[in-house]
Design a protein around this motif. Sequence first.
Motif, short mmCIF file in Angstrom:
data_model
loop_
_atom_site.label_atom_id
_atom_site.label_comp_id
_atom_site.label_asym_id
_atom_site.label_seq_id
_atom_site.Cartn_x
_atom_site.Cartn_y
_atom_site.Cartn_z
N LEU A 195 25.06 33.66 -22.79
CA LEU A 195 25.60 32.45 -22.18
C LEU A 195 24.79 31.23 -22.61
N ALA A 196 23.47 31.36 -22.60
CA ALA A 196 22.61 30.25 -23.00
C ALA A 196 22.86 29.87 -24.46
N THR A 248 26.68 28.56 -3.01
CA THR A 248 25.90 27.42 -2.52
C THR A 248 24.75 27.14 -3.48
N LEU A 249 24.04 28.23 -3.80
CA LEU A 249 22.88 28.13 -4.68
C LEU A 249 23.27 27.52 -6.03
N LEU A 250 24.37 28.02 -6.59
CA LEU A 250 24.80 27.54 -7.90
C LEU A 250 25.28 26.09 -7.81
N PHE A 270 28.28 30.21 -12.53
CA PHE A 270 27.05 30.51 -13.26
C PHE A 270 27.09 29.83 -14.63
N GLY A 271 28.25 29.90 -15.27
CA GLY A 271 28.43 29.22 -16.56
C GLY A 271 28.27 27.72 -16.41
N ASP A 272 28.82 27.19 -15.34
CA ASP A 272 28.70 25.76 -15.05
C ASP A 272 27.25 25.34 -14.92
N ILE A 277 32.15 22.94 -21.28
CA ILE A 277 31.82 24.25 -21.88
C ILE A 277 32.41 25.39 -21.04
N ALA A 278 32.24 25.28 -19.72
CA ALA A 278 32.71 26.36 -18.84
C ALA A 278 34.22 26.53 -19.01
#
Lengths: 275, 257
Positions: free
Chosen positions: A176-177, A84-86, A35-37, A192-193
């Motif tokens: 996170l943003a 998969t989605l990410l 998610f961070g990626d 960043i991740a």
Amino acid sequence: MLDDFLVRAALAGLGVALAAAPLGCFVVWRRMAYFGDATAHAAILGVALSLLLSTSIFAGVLVVSLLMATLVSLLSGRGYAMDTLLGVMAHSALAFGLVAVSFLSGVRIDLMAYLFGDILAVGKGDLALIGTGALLVVSLVGWRWSALLTATLDADLARASGVDPKREQLVLTLSLAIVVAVALKVVGVLLIAALLIIPAAAARPFCRTPEAMALLAAVIGATSTTGGLQAAYWLDTPTGPTIVSFAAILFALSSLAGQFKRRIVRATSSPDGNP
Amino acid sequence: MPLLSIDDLHVALGGRTVLEGIDLHLDRGEIVTLVGPNGSGKSTLLRTIIGAVAPAHGRLVGHPGLTIGYVPQRLAIDATLPMTVTRFLNLPRRHPPQAIRQALEQACVPGLGRQQVTDLSGGQFQRILLARALLEKPDLLLLDEATQGLDHRGTADFYRQIACVRRELGCAVLMVSHELHVVMRASDRVVCLNRHICCQGTPERVLASPAYQALFGPDTGDALAFYRHDHDRPDSDPSASTPTPPAAGTTRLETAP
């Protein structure tokens, strides 16, 4: 003092490391590494859009990262597995960003600086931005700390205790943003991740409470940024990647120490069979 | 006024009706057990009561100031999250150390406060979850298959604990269970659920009802009848500490390991 570019770089690195530490812990606990990626990779699209519209890069990155994070939250649980989605979102955002940048004829932009960061070029204005962002994230996470932890344990358990897990998810997404937008200059989109996850993971073997883990992650993050900066200066290597490499070495050492500690605990507790 | 009134409740998940026309009233101090086949909406009903699922239609009214304690079916704490039992019990609200100690004693796991949550056995962790629910001094305790993964002994002990908690706190208990042979002894009222409420009443009445037998098959009735018969013997003592071995047919009712 702030006129020295190394001092500015060190302060910028510290600011990002302190904000990333508690947030990185949640990313690790909630298994949100990808998610961070995805949020970070979307940042390059934000850079391209803000150059096109000639708005502030910080604002562009913040908005696109937020949109990305919201989109991922909305799409999750609709037929595709989260990873998969990410995977799709992270890499397509990066690809669209790079394509968008190529349309920017006439604007000279140093793509490498956005992909890998350029901490040595941090100006006083950047420093103020990083400081404000870091302060905002640390206070936001600190304020919601108990609720965030409860929601991380279990959504229903949180709901029964009067904590809205969706609201806490939003707090994390927003933080996170902000961290992505702030850290762009320091380590760049691609790393960043790493700054979120590696210090938190390195802190894990030595902690018994979540608070201790967040504090230790902050210490490890700060050590990595200052140590990496120093090493990059001596070795004449790119700064962002050197900082991440430094953190990775700390992680390796901490894993070894963790293994060692576990073996000792097992050895001392085995005779009476009571761990 | 009852502690909790549910009137004509309908719940849909992903466009599929999971619960329809549920009318259920809970009074202070009673132990009510929800039984029903897999997918009959038992957990959904509990999740609707805690507010995790929004009803499509119908009313759910709690007594003013109603405090709910919730013990989930299963809680997997990620191994990357360091957490002592004490810290876990202090989430999301802090409690004085005295209250923590008392809750651990009430749940029969004194002295575990400094342990890491991930090091606990299944039975210990279930009791920690119970202790956490008790800390809020609930008027209503919701247990969602809280004895999953416990052996017969552990299950019987756990339900004895619940009865004890009810006596001490005077709270109502609404629980989901598959272990009918234990449940029959522990509950005041049984509600048989299969999307709608098929039948409800005292354990004896539900057992005898055709709706219940249609749902669980005639075998079940026999097995339970046999079990109860076993307990009606004058020499049997229902409060003995070792649970009676289940009758031949009862194992069929339990969740697969």
